[in-house]
Design an enzyme around this catalytic site. Structure first.
Site, PDB file in Angstrom:
ATOM      1  N   GLU A   1       0.782  -1.410  -0.075  1.00 63.35           N
ATOM      2  CA  GLU A   1       0.022  -0.057  -0.082  1.00 63.35           C
ATOM      3  C   GLU A   1       0.693   1.277   0.252  1.00 63.35           C
ATOM      4  OE1 GLU A   1      -3.450   0.238   2.378  1.00 63.35           O
ATOM      5  OE2 GLU A   1      -3.907  -1.954   2.271  1.00 63.35           O
TER       6      GLU A   1
ATOM      7  N   HIS B   1      -5.287   2.430   1.001  1.00 63.37           N
ATOM      8  CA  HIS B   1      -4.769   2.863  -0.026  1.00 63.37           C
ATOM      9  C   HIS B   1      -4.774   2.203  -1.396  1.00 63.37           C
ATOM     10  CE1 HIS B   1      -2.720   3.743   3.707  1.00 63.37           C
ATOM     11  NE2 HIS B   1      -2.602   5.202   3.480  1.00 63.37           N
TER      12      HIS B   1
ATOM     13  N   LYS C   1      -9.413   6.072   7.501  1.00 60.06           N
ATOM     14  CA  LYS C   1      -8.617   6.800   6.470  1.00 60.06           C
ATOM     15  C   LYS C   1      -8.374   6.181   5.211  1.00 60.06           C
ATOM     16  CE  LYS C   1      -4.156   8.783   6.275  1.00 60.06           C
ATOM     17  NZ  LYS C   1      -3.002   7.911   6.253  1.00 60.06           N
TER      18      LYS C   1
HETATM   19  O1  LIG Z   1      -1.913   7.517   4.057  1.00 59.59           O
HETATM   20  C1  LIG Z   1      -1.455   8.830   4.079  1.00 59.59           C
HETATM   21  C2  LIG Z   1      -1.899   9.663   3.198  1.00 59.59           C
HETATM   22  C3  LIG Z   1      -0.963   9.959   2.033  1.00 59.59           C
HETATM   23  O2  LIG Z   1      -0.590   8.812   1.411  1.00 59.59           O
HETATM   24  C4  LIG Z   1      -1.400  11.182   1.266  1.00 59.59           C
HETATM   25  O3  LIG Z   1      -1.750  10.790  -0.079  1.00 59.59           O
HETATM   26  O4  LIG Z   1      -1.367  12.294   1.442  1.00 59.59           O
HETATM   27  C5  LIG Z   1       0.437  10.171   2.770  1.00 59.59           C
HETATM   28  C6  LIG Z   1       0.939   9.389   3.859  1.00 59.59           C
HETATM   29  O5  LIG Z   1       2.065   9.769   4.230  1.00 59.59           O
HETATM   30  C7  LIG Z   1      -0.252   8.826   4.753  1.00 59.59           C
HETATM   31  O6  LIG Z   1       0.419   7.951   5.542  1.00 59.59           O
END
Ligand SMILES: O=C1C[C@@](O)(C(=O)O)C[C@@H](O)[C@@H]1O
Length: 261
Positions: free
Chosen positions: A91, A148, A175
């Site tokens: 991810e 993600h 998230k």
């Molecule tokens: O998962 C996220 C969001 C993210 O992927 C972003 O798109 O800003 C950036 C990552 O560091 C964070 O853990």
């Protein structure tokens, strides 16, 4: 007024899920010296939250080295709320670690007392999540359960169901970050965010449409219910992140000048 969370999480000096969406700066550094240099620069940038992407740290597998870097990081950032993330390779993680090793690093970080939130992927499965959950509860650390997808934007129902599944699995903050292939995909992400915000999910939420096309979600996602947006300080941790000063001025148009004040 933006759609804020019914439940708010107060960490040190900030409120997650309150009237203003928060700005988080990720720290991505291969060495301890680089990490601390980036952390020293944060005082001038004044983010609401800081994320250490430990998967980008060269010595991440050495738990003692990680903990000692973490300790210096905490002393450098003072009272800024800190998210600890050791992202899984599939991810977007920068290193491939055995699940047991990842768990060991994450649990050690939680137990150190230096972190306020920890981010793990929903895809780790029940056993892994429950093990981490037990430690976050015992140490009063907030748990972010994340998803993600760097290839595409799944449909609205999938996005909503994923946020719901994270909440049901015990996330303090569900998230999700997905990649648009066209501008319409950004609407799908925002619409799913709005649906989640008006559902049984009463916690703060974070949703992101990545890449250039998704940039509008980083500025405006707070209107639809996303409570944290990730910017760039020194090094980007994902595609489409906007330098913090630009992000802040864009957000000031939507949320007023109190943003980040
Ligand atoms: O998962 C996220 C969001 C993210 O992927 C972003 O798109 O800003 C950036 C990552 O560091 C964070 O853990």
């Amino acid at each position: 007024m933006r759609q804020q969370s019914r439940k708010q999480i107060r960490i040190r000096n900030v409120v997650i899920g309150g009237p203003l969406p928060l700005i988080c700066l990720p720290l991505v550094a291969a060495t301890r010296a680089e990490l601390i240099a980036q952390a020293q620069g944060l005082a001038a940038l004044q983010p609401d939250l800081v994320e250490w992407r430990a998967d980008g740290f060269g010595a991440v597998e050495d738990v003692a080295a990680c903990l000692s870097a973490l300790d210096e990081l905490r002393r450098t950032i003072g009272e800024m709320p800190l998210i600890f993330t050791c992202r899984i390779d599939r991810e977007g993680g920068m290193r491939t670690l055995a699940p047991a090793k990842r768990l060991e690093i994450i649990v050690a970080a939680i137990a150190s007392g230096a972190v306020d939130l920890v981010d793990i992927e929903l895809g780790n499965g029940r056993e892994f999540i429950d093990a981490v959950r037990q430690h976050t509860r015992a140490n009063r650390v907030a748990l972010i359960l994340s998803y993600h997808n760097f290839k595409e934007t799944p449909d609205e129902t999938f996005i909503y169901n994923t946020l719901l599944a994270a909440w049901q699995a015990g996330a303090d903050i569900p998230k999700l970050a997905v990649m648009p292939r066209e501008y319409r995909d950004v609407l799908v992400l925002l619409s799913a965010t709005d649906r989640a915000r008006n559902s049984v999910i009463d916690s703060p939420l974070v949703t992101i449409s990545m890449g250039e096309q998704g940039a509008v979600s980083r500025v405006a996602g707070g209107l639809f219910g996303s409570d944290i947006t990730f910017a760039v300080g020194t090094a980007a941790s994902a595609p489409g992140q906007i330098p913090i000063a630009q992000l802040r001025s864009g957000m000031a148009v939507l949320f007023g000048n109190r943003q980040g004040a």
